[in-house]
Design a protein around this motif. Sequence first.
Motif, mmCIF file in Angstrom:
data_model
loop_
_atom_site.group_PDB
_atom_site.id
_atom_site.type_symbol
_atom_site.label_atom_id
_atom_site.label_comp_id
_atom_site.label_asym_id
_atom_site.label_seq_id
_atom_site.Cartn_x
_atom_site.Cartn_y
_atom_site.Cartn_z
ATOM 1 N N SER A 151 3.814 36.739 -36.520
ATOM 2 C CA SER A 151 3.332 37.566 -37.372
ATOM 3 C C SER A 151 3.545 38.994 -36.962
ATOM 4 C CB SER A 151 1.848 37.376 -37.273
ATOM 5 O OG SER A 151 0.882 38.442 -37.995
ATOM 6 N N THR A 152 3.636 39.814 -37.884
ATOM 7 C CA THR A 152 3.897 41.129 -37.970
ATOM 8 C C THR A 152 2.763 41.874 -38.559
ATOM 9 O OG1 THR A 152 5.408 41.269 -39.734
ATOM 10 C CG2 THR A 152 6.580 40.935 -37.683
ATOM 11 N N LYS A 153 1.885 41.145 -38.827
ATOM 12 C CA LYS A 153 0.675 41.921 -39.369
ATOM 13 C C LYS A 153 -0.325 42.512 -38.546
ATOM 14 C CE LYS A 153 -0.930 38.044 -41.273
ATOM 15 N NZ LYS A 153 -0.182 37.047 -40.690
ATOM 16 N N PRO A 154 -1.338 43.275 -39.174
ATOM 17 C CA PRO A 154 -2.291 44.131 -38.339
ATOM 18 C C PRO A 154 -3.077 43.190 -37.374
ATOM 19 C CG PRO A 154 -2.009 45.107 -40.355
ATOM 20 C CD PRO A 154 -1.133 43.844 -40.583
ATOM 21 N N SER A 155 -3.494 42.175 -38.131
ATOM 22 C CA SER A 155 -4.166 40.853 -37.312
ATOM 23 C C SER A 155 -3.560 39.751 -37.780
ATOM 24 C CB SER A 155 -5.599 41.142 -37.986
ATOM 25 O OG SER A 155 -6.393 42.344 -37.683
#
Length: 225
Positions: A151-155
């Motif tokens: 994951s490269t998402k904020p959360s």
Amino acid sequence: MAAKICHQLLGAFLTILVLQPLVVKSRPVKLGSHQRSCGCPGGPTSGGLDVNMNNSLSSERWLKFPVTYGFRSGYVVPPGLDHKAVTSVIDVAFGKWKAAVPDPQFAFQRITPGDNANIKINFTPLPGYHGYGYYPPNGSLYLDNSHTSWSTKPSPAGNEVDLLSAVLNVVGHTLGLADSTDSNAVMYPILNYGSIKRNLSPEDISRIQNLYLYSMSHLELAKSI
């Protein structure tokens, strides 16, 4: 009374059912390191590391700067990841380690392709691991592409591994740092699914400074004599 007890037992059972997925999702992510100089991932070593009283490696470090890093030719980003996002995460990770050592000599440079870089990055199957870094002078950095949902998402979701958190750890290994026993440190070898650890701890900073800042100042002193 019996009805009340049955109601309490039913409530406890439903609570266990609700909490069980959370327990599963908190299973650990394994991050590894290795001292052996070779071009392929290997199992963790149980000895042979030169560790001083500050818990920092005292010999496995880069001696010439800037240290270059880059992706090997032909590397493929795992499904669900964006090439630019991955590159940005890698740059951020190296930037955080650079910022920890207040010496202009301690610098990194990304080159393309990275086949001749000091630290060569690649996605490859890593059975039992999610990320793997080799100490200098090998510097190989591997990220799993077989069983890891990055994951490269904020959360990150509960079944995902935060790419920046993992990369910070394996970059630390490629710079010469061994595992930490401090669970708050980036260099701690365990990272839970869905969790983030995107900033160096005081221990991480102290160790990288002990490894490079002290040694680099003595190198400058030797040059001036």
